[in-house]
Design an enzyme around this catalytic site. Structure first.
Site, PDB file in Angstrom:
ATOM      1  N   HIS A 131      -1.642  -3.110  -3.255  1.00 23.88           N
ATOM      2  CA  HIS A 131      -2.267  -1.793  -3.094  1.00 23.88           C
ATOM      3  C   HIS A 131      -1.553  -1.060  -1.968  1.00 23.88           C
ATOM      4  O   HIS A 131      -1.148  -1.666  -0.982  1.00 23.88           O
ATOM      5  CB  HIS A 131      -3.754  -1.948  -2.745  1.00 23.88           C
ATOM      6  CG  HIS A 131      -4.541  -0.713  -3.001  1.00 23.88           C
ATOM      7  ND1 HIS A 131      -4.620   0.310  -2.090  1.00 23.88           N
ATOM      8  CD2 HIS A 131      -5.249  -0.324  -4.081  1.00 23.88           C
ATOM      9  CE1 HIS A 131      -5.367   1.282  -2.604  1.00 23.88           C
ATOM     10  NE2 HIS A 131      -5.755   0.929  -3.806  1.00 23.88           N
ATOM     11  N   ASP A 185      -8.418  -3.637 -10.192  1.00 20.57           N
ATOM     12  CA  ASP A 185      -8.087  -3.803 -11.612  1.00 20.57           C
ATOM     13  C   ASP A 185      -7.926  -5.253 -12.043  1.00 20.57           C
ATOM     14  O   ASP A 185      -7.717  -5.527 -13.224  1.00 20.57           O
ATOM     15  CB  ASP A 185      -6.787  -3.048 -11.919  1.00 20.57           C
ATOM     16  CG  ASP A 185      -6.977  -1.557 -11.754  1.00 20.57           C
ATOM     17  OD1 ASP A 185      -6.171  -0.932 -11.041  1.00 20.57           O
ATOM     18  OD2 ASP A 185      -7.958  -1.027 -12.307  1.00 20.57           O
TER      19      ASP A 185
HETATM   20  C1  SDX Z   1      -5.138   1.487  -8.441  1.00 21.53           C
HETATM   21  O1  SDX Z   1      -4.244   4.424  -4.575  1.00 21.53           O
HETATM   22  C2  SDX Z   1      -5.351   3.957  -4.985  1.00 21.53           C
HETATM   23  O2  SDX Z   1      -6.349   3.941  -4.300  1.00 21.53           O
HETATM   24  C3  SDX Z   1      -5.356   3.449  -6.425  1.00 21.53           C
HETATM   25  C4  SDX Z   1      -6.644   2.765  -6.893  1.00 21.53           C
HETATM   26  C5  SDX Z   1      -7.779   3.744  -7.025  1.00 21.53           C
HETATM   27  O3  SDX Z   1      -8.938   3.305  -6.972  1.00 21.53           O
HETATM   28  O4  SDX Z   1      -7.524   4.946  -7.269  1.00 21.53           O
HETATM   29  O5  SDX Z   1      -7.007   1.752  -5.973  1.00 21.53           O
HETATM   30  C6  SDX Z   1      -6.469   2.140  -8.280  1.00 21.53           C
HETATM   31  O6  SDX Z   1      -4.223   2.123  -8.889  1.00 21.53           O
HETATM   32  C7  SDX Z   1      -4.966   0.080  -7.950  1.00 21.53           C
HETATM   33  C8  SDX Z   1      -3.496  -0.427  -8.087  1.00 21.53           C
HETATM   34  C9  SDX Z   1      -3.297  -0.861  -9.542  1.00 21.53           C
HETATM   35  N1  SDX Z   1      -1.891  -1.160  -9.791  1.00 21.53           N
HETATM   36  C10 SDX Z   1      -1.474  -2.425  -9.999  1.00 21.53           C
HETATM   37  O7  SDX Z   1      -2.191  -3.417  -9.903  1.00 21.53           O
HETATM   38  C11 SDX Z   1      -0.010  -2.526 -10.410  1.00 21.53           C
HETATM   39  C12 SDX Z   1       0.673  -3.641  -9.612  1.00 21.53           C
HETATM   40  N2  SDX Z   1       0.741  -3.213  -8.206  1.00 21.53           N
HETATM   41  C13 SDX Z   1       1.986  -2.600  -7.757  1.00 21.53           C
HETATM   42  O8  SDX Z   1       2.595  -1.779  -8.699  1.00 21.53           O
HETATM   43  C14 SDX Z   1       1.853  -2.034  -6.340  1.00 21.53           C
HETATM   44  O9  SDX Z   1       1.225  -2.979  -5.588  1.00 21.53           O
HETATM   45  C15 SDX Z   1       1.172  -0.705  -6.138  1.00 21.53           C
HETATM   46  C16 SDX Z   1       1.751   0.372  -6.997  1.00 21.53           C
HETATM   47  C17 SDX Z   1      -0.284  -0.818  -6.406  1.00 21.53           C
HETATM   48  C18 SDX Z   1       1.377  -0.316  -4.661  1.00 21.53           C
HETATM   49  O10 SDX Z   1       2.724  -0.093  -4.488  1.00 21.53           O
HETATM   50  P1  SDX Z   1       3.312   0.376  -3.059  1.00 21.53           P
HETATM   51  O11 SDX Z   1       2.229   0.624  -2.078  1.00 21.53           O
HETATM   52  O12 SDX Z   1       4.291   1.464  -3.292  1.00 21.53           O
HETATM   53  O13 SDX Z   1       4.006  -0.929  -2.561  1.00 21.53           O
HETATM   54  P2  SDX Z   1       5.477  -1.347  -2.945  1.00 21.53           P
HETATM   55  O14 SDX Z   1       5.703  -1.174  -4.422  1.00 21.53           O
HETATM   56  O15 SDX Z   1       6.389  -0.682  -1.993  1.00 21.53           O
HETATM   57  O16 SDX Z   1       5.406  -2.919  -2.663  1.00 21.53           O
HETATM   58  C19 SDX Z   1       5.725  -3.470  -1.405  1.00 21.53           C
HETATM   59  C20 SDX Z   1       6.389  -4.815  -1.714  1.00 21.53           C
HETATM   60  C21 SDX Z   1       7.612  -4.680  -2.640  1.00 21.53           C
HETATM   61  O17 SDX Z   1       8.440  -5.790  -2.390  1.00 21.53           O
HETATM   62  P3  SDX Z   1       9.739  -5.596  -1.341  1.00 21.53           P
HETATM   63  O18 SDX Z   1      10.536  -4.425  -1.892  1.00 21.53           O
HETATM   64  O19 SDX Z   1       9.109  -5.287  -0.001  1.00 21.53           O
HETATM   65  O20 SDX Z   1      10.444  -6.910  -1.396  1.00 21.53           O
HETATM   66  O21 SDX Z   1       5.460  -5.640  -2.451  1.00 21.53           O
HETATM   67  C22 SDX Z   1       5.975  -5.922  -3.741  1.00 21.53           C
HETATM   68  C23 SDX Z   1       7.031  -4.864  -4.023  1.00 21.53           C
HETATM   69  O22 SDX Z   1       7.994  -5.363  -4.960  1.00 21.53           O
HETATM   70  N3  SDX Z   1       4.853  -5.803  -4.664  1.00 21.53           N
HETATM   71  C24 SDX Z   1       4.609  -6.658  -5.677  1.00 21.53           C
HETATM   72  C25 SDX Z   1       3.425  -6.196  -6.264  1.00 21.53           C
HETATM   73  N4  SDX Z   1       3.000  -5.096  -5.626  1.00 21.53           N
HETATM   74  C26 SDX Z   1       3.885  -4.861  -4.646  1.00 21.53           C
HETATM   75  N5  SDX Z   1       5.270  -7.763  -6.109  1.00 21.53           N
HETATM   76  C27 SDX Z   1       4.719  -8.391  -7.174  1.00 21.53           C
HETATM   77  N6  SDX Z   1       3.583  -8.010  -7.797  1.00 21.53           N
HETATM   78  C28 SDX Z   1       2.906  -6.920  -7.373  1.00 21.53           C
HETATM   79  N7  SDX Z   1       1.785  -6.546  -7.972  1.00 21.53           N
END
Ligand code: SDX
Length: 429
Positions: free
Chosen positions: A306, A364
């Protein structure tokens, strides 16, 4: 406003910007005069360090895993309140007394029917259309049916449009589901509460009586509360940006529906259950954990991570408990998907990659298990999210429209394209 200032030194020039403080949470640096003073923009794609507005609706402390709706902790509202009560709280800022709640619930109930012509609007879709595609189209089309509540400068029209959105989204969502399964639309019933009415519109058929299971209705009501609002997330920011152009509320909510559909956002609940099913058994979890950590593999653990929560998402904690309760009630012991989800959570939270990046289950991760057990197809999961989030979108939209500082949202950019150059005749290219 505080007496604190932020100093910025560029070369031999020094600039000062006021620091603003809210009631709780981080202070902000007011950089509205930055471009005028320095000729420079800030650069923050993804808005990781940017406050796009000030708001009094929802507060999240990502480090503590805290979520407040108008100051009330989500776990208290989930345990003691109802979704219709949370709608009142988000819209008007205070919990209603008995009479206010009764009147508000009656008002919403009396607006649950949609214009009869809308039934024909659905018939233009293919039966196998994704329900979110239908929602995006039908919600936007509401402006064509309710044109008498689109003047955003008229507070009365804003109010009736807000009530119409909250009341009619369940009806439209249920119609999208019925259309996809080839069953007749079911009209709303004014004798049922919000969640029971939604279940009736989704699962009853004209051929026989339908009894709402009160425990399932309570679980659905809880899921709606957990999804109601969440500060300036991507879809809410989309609604605000659309609203900043004075677009009508139906168009703004349709924009929010479209943004929520993305698997990185609200579409994650559908993607998370599909992922848990693909994993299938506990022994395959290590394979998927390895893929999630592999930078060459686009796979992410859906329902994990998140932007704000760097601790447990408090909604996921409530959702996990509800999943167990609903599955027990339905006699779905040893649900393999729940077992995989719980084992995946345990393994991931012990893995250094996830620990270092503070990746926890989000809202989720467990919701799909409940919705699947209740009988919804995965394609309906994000529709239910949109239905519940409508009150949050509307509350944030009303707050923005009523803000005397409202300005059209118009970000700038860091341009790295071609400098000016002259047109060349095709004969010379
Ligand atoms: C919702 O914003 C909100 O409040 C949204 C929400 C709401 O109520 O409105 O809470 C609802 O959208 C919840 C999130 C649902 N999405 C997912 O579950 C999809 C999987 N999650 C990721 O796509 C990600 O965690 C996000 C999009 C939710 C957040 O992305 P960020 O904040 O941009 O973080 P990032 O992508 O920069 O990640 C930081 C690191 C990265 O690795 P490095 O580049 O540092 O090595 O963490 C890794 C990412 O690759 N990472 C993950 C991961 N999520 C982040 N690695 C594996 N699996 C994951 N799920």
């Amino acid at each position: 406003m505080t007496d604190k200032v932020a100093k910025l030194v560029i070369g031999d020039e020094s600039y000062e910007f006021p620091v603003l403080e809210g009631s709780v949470g981080p202070d902000v640096i007011d950089i509205r005069s930055l471009y005028a003073k320095t000729g420079m923009f800030t650069y923050d794609p993804g808005f990781t360090s940017t406050a796009a507005c000030d708001s009094a609706i929802t507060f999240i402390d990502g480090d503590k895993g805290e979520l407040l709706y108008r100051g009330y902790p989500i776990d208290q509202l989930a345990a003691k309140g109802s979704f219709i009560e949370v709608c009142y709280l988000l819209l008007y800022g205070e919990l209603p007394n008995k009479q206010q709640l009764r009147e508000f619930e009656a008002l919403v109930t009396r607006h649950t029917m949609v214009h009869e012509q809308m039934h024909y609007f659905f018939r233009g879709f293919r039966r196998d259309a994704h329900p979110m595609a239908i929602m995006t189209g039908v919600v936007g089309a509401m402006a064509a049916f309710y044109h008498d509540s689109t003047d955003i400068n008229d507070p009365e029209q804003r109010e009736i449009a807000s009530i119409r959105m909250i009341a009619k989204m369940p009806t439209i969502a249920a119609m999208a589901y019925k259309y996809s399964v080839g069953q007749p639309f079911v009209y709303p019933r004014n004798d049922l509460d919000f969640a029971s009415n939604f279940l009736s519109m989704c699962f009853s058929v004209p051929a026989e009586p339908y009894e709402v299971n009160p425990v399932i209705a309570r679980a659905m009501d809880l899921i709606f509360t957990l999804h109601a609002d969440h500060e300036q997330n991507a879809s809410t920011s989309t609604v605000r940006l659309a609203g900043s152009s004075d677009a009508n509320p139906f168009a703004c909510i349709a924009a929010g529906v479209a943004c929520l559909w993305g698997p990185a956002h609200g579409g994650a609940n559908e993607a998370a259950l599909n992922m848990l099913r693909e994993i299938g058994t506990v022994d395959r979890i290590p394979e998927f954990i390895a893929r999630a950590k592999d930078k060459n593999d686009p796979f992410k653990l859906m329902g994990f991570g998140h932007r704000v929560y760097k601790n447990f998402d408090p909604r996921a904690t409530v959702m996990q408990a509800t999943a167990k309760e609903v599955l027990d009630l339905l006699g779905v012991e040893n649900n393999p998907t729940l077992q995989v989800a719980q084992e995946l959570e345990k393994i991931a939270l012990q893995d250094q990659y996830f620990i270092d990046r503070k990746l926890y289950p989000n809202v989720d991760f467990y919701s799909g298990i409940i919705l699947d057990a209740v009988g919804f197809p995965t394609s309906m999961f994000t529709v239910l999210f949109a239905m519940a989030r409508t009150v949050g979108w509307i509350a944030q939209w009303k707050e923005m429209i009523g803000d005397p500082q409202k300005k059209i949202g118009r970000p700038r950019q860091l341009y790295n394209g071609s400098p000016s150059r002259d047109y060349e005749e095709i004969s010379k290219r």
